[in-house]
Design an enzyme around this catalytic site. Structure first.
Site, PDB file in Angstrom:
ATOM      1  N   GLU A 389      22.332 -28.487   7.991  1.00 57.72           N
ATOM      2  CA  GLU A 389      22.096 -28.964   9.352  1.00 57.72           C
ATOM      3  C   GLU A 389      23.329 -29.741   9.791  1.00 57.72           C
ATOM      4  O   GLU A 389      24.206 -29.203  10.422  1.00 57.72           O
ATOM      5  CB  GLU A 389      20.818 -29.815   9.391  1.00 57.72           C
ATOM      6  N   GLU A 674      15.013 -39.770   6.119  1.00 53.59           N
ATOM      7  CA  GLU A 674      14.599 -39.104   7.355  1.00 53.59           C
ATOM      8  C   GLU A 674      13.108 -39.313   7.624  1.00 53.59           C
ATOM      9  O   GLU A 674      12.701 -39.633   8.744  1.00 53.59           O
ATOM     10  CB  GLU A 674      14.890 -37.610   7.254  1.00 53.59           C
TER      11      GLU A 674
END
Length: 813
Positions: A389, A674
């Site tokens: 990502e 996260e």
């Protein structure tokens, strides 16, 4: 030159500072981009080239500048030595809009007579495969090349230049020892292909090929407003364990670096025969069996491979970056701590903010946030530094910017990124999900998403409040206006943003609410329309302040009216019972009340108190468990603080139950995660496909740590006026925080002493405890001390020792 003049004295002139302005005009950039002259049919795993040239220098110059950029990534060598200390240049920008050109002082690397320049090239972000859901290759082009322009000035003022081109036959190219390189997947290096002395004069390059020119508009070359990615210290392995062996008896090793971050290992490869391979795999965590957790990396396997030429050698990958704590090395006969040198990297920024307290877990959380920020400030503000990502998600930095700007001088870094936000907004018609924007998977069609798009307003405002410089507001104003105008067109007649974006999952809402299913992080407990409307009002309020700052009175008046209209709509839609102490919201959640309180969405002080009471009640009912995602997390503790619920604020902040901030600390985290539960209490990794152990967004709580636990915050842009309002609680008896503001160092150090300490209590003249404060105010600024139950007191520049009575249970403002 400058000098200081006061009413009493006139200072001496300073020493002169000399500078050159570089290649400001496009016509001055006479170099061409040059690269391979052979066909390159592959889209992935391409063999990377090296470029060289030689030139004669008739005499020693007094000034020498190398202007360097690339389509792809580049490192330069001059007479066998690396130029500069940067890595991964020219960095990541929206390459169809601009590419950064970096300037190096190379005077001391030049020789009278024969000289040589060499350039390593790699795909990088420009044409390498980037992103998730399979990623995309050749996004901005399918040919890589270097732009190099060397300008020297002699003592008599004459100048001479050498520049990359394909016409003078002095620039040559061949394949180098980097046989493949990808930012996500890692790098392969074959030492058998090394050419000793290739960047030195008089090297035999007769079998090298001529270069080929790559057309490029020189108007798209610009010079950076930030620093490059550079080394920032080292980490030493905390353990190295031999965990197995290969079929031929070489070792398999597990290294624990002790710290998860963006770093690269320089390894001593010894005892190998020519052609033997050593593989290095990098991960953030190990599973319960001590195996590297690679599932969450997806395509971003972070795997390097070194092929030996039979000689002992040190090697570090050049054109990739790894986010890891653990590394498994397969194929080395021997490995000790002395064989590993691990360097930390991030965009170079000056450290400007510090914090410490009497609570070790709070200190660890703060330290983890610093590490997460460093790991992800990698040319752009990425979300994570490890999996496939690593893109510039707008919501993450929208909520984290105030914290980032306290910890580091990130002004130039965020100005640079906002330039690409503005470009991508013009290009796509909205503020895309991440910047630079690459269409990928379900994110292939940009749509207006609340909070994500609001970065066009929130980030410039945060930079302005930190720096006091209106330039960021001016540069971003068209983008901010365009975003707000777009969203205004999506509102219902009552001012509520309830139009579903033309996008698969609609608004993202309070993303990663801990109660959302692992594979559906958008399914938060708070209504998406509530979150979207709340952030629209908040951005309207900020646009009023931005427009007034820039003298745009008509815009300020328009946004004031829009904000009030949307507020009325918000109240009508989302506040369902009561107008005073019994007010409730349709989404009876921590996030809903926090946003309503902090964005002034209630109807008067009584309703705000009601919201605060209900929020505190929800926190107590949750038994110390956080209930917010990206949207609510930065505001839940400030909302409790604003409404006088300090006990609940500290109870939520210091809870170790899952999910919570301190739960991560109990699980051994060295960066912020996260997800609140990226690792489950049983030690297993969260089953969600999207899980990172190095994300700064939840670290946005440190803005509250700085302003409330520490106790300092800017009241005016640039810290011209400083609010000093520490609110001790949660058993914390000491805290200190400081920030290097535009006026100088702002600092506070406080401690609280219990009334049981009779001597100090008597000194305070009361039966309460004592709060002792040491305050540093930079000259030119004013600090306003605001403590519960006391009038505000102003302090001009200077150092102060202040003692006041203190009772922890009496903190209501």
């Amino acid at each position: 030159m400058v000098r200081v003049i006061t009413t009493d004295d006139v200072g001496e002139w300073s020493e002169p500072i000399r500078f050159d302005v570089g290649l400001l005009q496009p016509h001055q950039r006479v170099a061409d981009f040059i690269g391979p002259s052979w066909p390159e049919f592959q889209t992935d795993h391409r063999h990377q080239p090296i470029v060289r040239t030689e030139f004669d220098l008739p005499r020693k110059p007094v000034l020498a500048r190398l202007y360097l950029t690339a389509l792809g990534l580049v490192e330069a060598e001059l007479n066998g030595s690396k130029v500069g200390n940067d890595v991964l240049n020219p960095g990541w920008t929206s390459y169809d809009n601009r590419v950064e050109c970096w300037t190096y002082d190379v005077l001391d690397q030049l020789n009278i007579g024969r000289n040589a320049m060499g350039f390593w090239l790699a795909d990088g972000w420009y044409r390498g495969r980037v992103g998730f859901d399979g990623g995309e290759a050749n996004v901005w082009g399918d040919r890589i090349g270097v732009f190099a322009q060397l300008e020297v000035t002699y003592a008599d003022g004459t100048r001479q230049s050498w520049y990359s081109n394909s016409s003078d036959e002095q620039w040559k190219i061949t394949l180098g020892p980097i046989t493949r390189s990808n930012m996500y997947e890692g790098e392969y290096y074959d030492a058998r292909l090394e050419q000793s002395g290739w960047s030195m004069p008089r090297f035999d390059d007769s079998d090298w090929k001529p270069v080929s020119e790559i057309p490029f508009d020189e108007h798209r070359i610009e010079f950076p407003v930030m620093e490059a990615i550079q080394p920032d210290g080292t980490n030493t392995p905390s353990s190295i364990e031999r965990i197995g062996e290969t079929d031929d008896g070489r070792g398999i090793w597990m290294i624990d670096m002790g710290q998860n971050c963006s770093q690269r290992m320089n390894i001593h490869f010894r005892g190998l025969s020519a052609g033997q391979n050593v593989t290095i795999e990098h991960v953030e965590v190990l599973d319960g069996n001590g195996e590297p957790v690679q599932r969450i990396l997806h395509r971003g396997v972070q795997r390097d491979r070194y092929t030996s030429n039979g000689c002992d050698s040190w090697w570090e990958p050049r054109f990739t970056m790894h986010g890891f704590r653990y590394a498994r090395i397969t194929g080395l006969p021997e490995l000790t701590v002395a064989d590993v040198r691990c360097t930390v990297y991030h965009t170079a920024m000056e450290r400007t903010g510090w914090f410490e307290s009497s609570n070790p877990m709070v200190n660890a959380l703060h330290r983890n946030t610093v590490w997460a920020m460093k790991s992800n400030f990698m040319s752009i503000p990425t979300d994570c530094p490890q999996r496939d990502e690593r893109v510039g998600w707008t919501a993450d930095i929208a909520v984290f910017a105030p914290t980032a700007l306290y910890l580091y001088d990130a002004t130039g870094f965020l100005r640079n990124w906002m330039r690409d936000v503005s470009f991508e907004q013009r290009k796509t018609g909205t503020v895309p999900f991440y910047i630079p924007y690459v269409p990928m998977g379900i994110w292939s069609d940009p749509a207006a998403i609340a909070l994500w798009g609001d970065a066009a307003v929130l980030v410039p405002w945060a930079v302005y409040m930190s720096s006091g410089d209106t330039q960021i507001l001016s540069e971003s104003y068209d983008c901010s206006i365009a975003w707000m105008n777009e969203v205004t067109g999506y509102l219902s007649p009552d001012g509520v943003w309830d139009r579903r974006p033309d996008y698969a999952i609609g608004q993202l809402g309070d993303w990663l609410d801990p109660q959302a299913p692992p594979e559906e992080p958008d399914r938060a407990m708070t209504a998406k329309e509530l979150v979207a409307t709340a952030f629209y009002v908040h951005s309207c309020d900020l646009m009023v302040r931005i427009a007034n700052t820039l003298g745009r009175r008509d815009d300020a008046e328009r946004f004031m009216k829009l904000a009030e209209h949307a507020r009325r709509g918000f109240r009508a839609r989302f506040i369902v019972t009561g107008t005073g102490s019994d007010a409730r919201m349709t989404s009876d959640t921590q996030c809903a009340y926090a946003l309503a309180i902090m964005f002034g969405l209630g109807d008067g002080a009584a309703q705000e108190r009601s919201f605060g009471n209900r929020l505190a009640e929800l926190v107590r009912l949750a038994d110390g468990r956080i209930g917010t995602g990206f949207a609510g997390t930065p505001f839940v503790l400030p909302a409790l603080t604003r409404t006088g619920h300090m006990d609940e604020a500290y109870a939520l902040f210091l809870s170790t139950k899952c999910p919570s901030w301190m739960y991560q600390i109990t699980m051994g985290a060295t960066t912020t995660w996260e997800r609140w539960d990226s690792m489950l209490p049983n030690g297993e990794v969260n089953p969600g496909g999207m899980t990172s152990f190095n994300h700064y967004a939840l670290g946005s709580v440190n803005d509250w740590v700085h302003t409330t636990v520490g106790g300092i915050a800017p009241m005016e842009p640039g810290w011209k006026r400083i609010l000093v309002a520490p609110r001790p609680g949660g058993g914390i008896t000491h805290a200190a925080t400081s920030h290097m503001s535009p006026y100088g160092m702002v600092g506070i150090e406080w401690s609280v002493t219990s009334a049981k300490d009779a001597d100090r209590a008597e000194t305070a003249g009361c039966d309460d405890g004592l709060m002792s404060i040491h305050l540093t105010v930079p000259y030119g600024a004013i600090a306003v001390l605001r403590l519960p139950g006391s009038d505000d007191v102003e302090y001009p520049g200077g150092d102060y020792d202040i003692s006041v009575p203190w009772r922890e249970k009496n903190q209501s403002v």
